[in-house]
Design an enzyme around this catalytic site. Structure first.
Site, PDB file in Angstrom:
ATOM      1  N   ASP A 210      -0.989   8.237  -6.557  1.00 23.30           N
ATOM      2  CA  ASP A 210       0.312   7.630  -6.250  1.00 23.30           C
ATOM      3  C   ASP A 210       1.413   8.205  -7.135  1.00 23.30           C
ATOM      4  OD1 ASP A 210      -1.414   6.166  -4.779  1.00 23.30           O
ATOM      5  OD2 ASP A 210      -1.106   4.276  -5.831  1.00 23.30           O
TER       6      ASP A 210
ATOM      7  N   TYR B 167     -10.514  -3.820  -6.832  1.00 22.29           N
ATOM      8  CA  TYR B 167     -10.275  -2.380  -6.914  1.00 22.29           C
ATOM      9  C   TYR B 167     -11.120  -1.788  -8.045  1.00 22.29           C
ATOM     10  CZ  TYR B 167      -7.816   2.068  -7.473  1.00 22.29           C
ATOM     11  OH  TYR B 167      -7.513   3.408  -7.578  1.00 22.29           O
TER      12      TYR B 167
ATOM     13  N   GLY C  33       0.811  -1.219   0.000  1.00 13.78           N
ATOM     14  CA  GLY C  33       0.000   0.000   0.000  1.00 13.78           C
ATOM     15  C   GLY C  33       0.839   1.262   0.000  1.00 13.78           C
TER      16      GLY C  33
HETATM   17  C1  GLA Z   1      -4.294   2.738  -4.975  1.00 16.73           C
HETATM   18  C2  GLA Z   1      -4.455   3.498  -6.289  1.00 16.73           C
HETATM   19  C3  GLA Z   1      -4.702   4.981  -6.053  1.00 16.73           C
HETATM   20  C4  GLA Z   1      -5.825   5.205  -5.045  1.00 16.73           C
HETATM   21  C5  GLA Z   1      -5.636   4.334  -3.813  1.00 16.73           C
HETATM   22  C6  GLA Z   1      -6.819   4.407  -2.876  1.00 16.73           C
HETATM   23  O1  GLA Z   1      -3.131   3.147  -4.311  1.00 16.73           O
HETATM   24  O2  GLA Z   1      -3.309   3.336  -7.089  1.00 16.73           O
HETATM   25  O3  GLA Z   1      -4.976   5.619  -7.266  1.00 16.73           O
HETATM   26  O4  GLA Z   1      -7.076   4.985  -5.640  1.00 16.73           O
HETATM   27  O5  GLA Z   1      -5.420   2.967  -4.144  1.00 16.73           O
HETATM   28  O6  GLA Z   1      -6.965   5.679  -2.367  1.00 16.73           O
END
Ligand code: GLA
Length: 384
Positions: free
Chosen positions: A170, A221, A122
């Site tokens: 990210d 996701y 994460g």
């Molecule tokens: C992942 C995705 C991001 C975002 C997060 C949740 O890290 O790559 O774009 O959606 O999950 O906030």
């Protein structure tokens, strides 16, 4: 990070040295699963990064080596059919292809990569890699992309070559990070503001459940994103100005309650609450009110666990431990389904919390969790 190993390997494989670049992973204080809905996020680049050494090779192919996996991959870059089978190599391939789609010449190169961003935790190891490769290619071939453009190239790589319909958070944090500051990013307009983050007397601690998440696998996701888009489509029938969930409010959501799937409703309800929590957190940060910041983090976890359903028993357990041991705020960070919790902890409580929580976790799940201190650092850059 010992970059000597990368240099040595590069020399061993390709006979000379290339240029070294780095791009970091990220934390996100609050604002989760909001980016692809056009909402706000509050990430910061961290002191754990990916590193690439790179050099043009005068060929029309890429010769790549992943030091941490001890794997090599060689692939062409002229056609989407050349996509390598290894996922790690596909990140490199995707960045090249996305740059080419924007009309740029990207000739072949040699690359050795290594990193200290834990995979599937994460902390955005994949965005760090995309950003490092994007930044490096932009620099050595003088392609003229801005940092936000390099971020969108990384995001498009995820969409088109990995299969994760992620938002921009990210890659943006990895490319645009600034030491000592979080980035309050409006993911619809990409307008952003650096928010100094120096919580005197507190620290951020990440605890990795070591339950790996792979956002591409299983498609959970992408399903979250699809739920939000389904709600938008329904709301837009009466409110054509609503293009993203960011444009909707609770009243609009209530109007379509009977028309949308109850699960989709619940996802959207989380999102609308999360936008407000982020704005409240920004206000609290201005006041130096970390108790409120922490409370919002706990509320976010509750929503991510119960309404957005991206938590897991291991993450929930660590959040309960945080509450039990006086942690100011804690929640799952990033995409979820495993990975890390982010904890805002008073300095004098850290040792006891880490000891008690990790022991209890290991006893409960028979997994040894990993603990990381994080410091907010600069984004992508050239080294040497
Ligand atoms: C992942 C995705 C991001 C975002 C997060 C949740 O890290 O790559 O774009 O959606 O999950 O906030």
């Amino acid at each position: 990070m010992d970059t000597q190993k990368i240099k040595d390997k590069f020399k061993e494989l390709f006979g000379s040295e290339g240029t070294l670049y780095t791009s970091p992973g990220r934390i996100n204080l609050i604002g989760e699963h909001t980016d692809y809905n056009g909402g706000f996020v509050l990430p910061g680049a961290i002191d754990k990064a990916m590193y690439v050494m790179i050099k043009p090779n005068g060929m029309d192919k890429v010769r790549s080596f992943a030091l941490d996996l001890d794997e090599s991959s060689e692939f062409g870059i002229k056609d989407d059919k050349d996509q390598p089978k290894e996922q790690w190599a596909s990140y490199i391939f995707g960045v090249v292809r996305e740059m080419q789609k924007k009309g740029k010449q990207v000739p072949g190169f040699d690359i050795v990569m290594s990193g200290e961003v834990p995979l599937g935790a994460g902390m955005s190891s994949s965005a760090a890699l995309e950003s490092a490769v994007g930044f490096a290619l932009n620099d050595i071939y003088n392609l003229g992309f801005s940092r936000p453009e390099i971020a969108t190239i990384g995001q498009a790589t995820e969409h088109n070559y990995i299969g994760v319909k992620c938002g921009i958070m990210d890659q943006f944090a990895s490319c645009m990070g600034k030491e000592g500051s979080l980035i309050r990013l409006d993911c619809r307009s990409l307008e952003h503001e650096y928010v100094p983050f120096d919580p005197k007397g507190y620290k951020l601690v990440l605890i990795n459940t070591c339950v790996p998440h792979n956002l591409a696998a299983g498609g959970e996701y992408n399903k979250r994103r699809a739920s939000c888009e389904a709600v938008v489509a329904e709301i837009a029938k009466n409110h054509p100005e609503v293009e993203l969930l960011r444009d909707a409010d609770m009243k609009m959501l209530e109007e379509v309650k009977d028309k949308v799937d109850p699960v989709d409703y619940m996802r959207a309800e989380f999102f609308i609450g999360e936008v407000q929590r982020l704005l409240d957190t920004c206000e609290a940060l201005k006041e130096g009110d970390y108790e409120t910041v922490g409370q919002k983090m706990y509320e976010t976890h509750e929503g991510l666990s119960k309404k957005y359903e991206v938590s897991c028993p291991e993450l929930d357990f660590l959040i309960d431990q945080a509450k039990k041991h006086g942690v100011t705020g804690a929640r799952v960070m990033g995409g979820g389904f495993g990975g890390c919790t982010i904890n805002l902890v008073k300095e004098d409580k850290i040792d006891n919390f880490v000891k008690e929580a990790t022991e209890a976790y290991e006893k409960e799940f028979n997994i040894k969790p990993k603990v990381y201190d994080v410091v907010i650092k600069d984004g992508a850059r050239k080294l040497d």
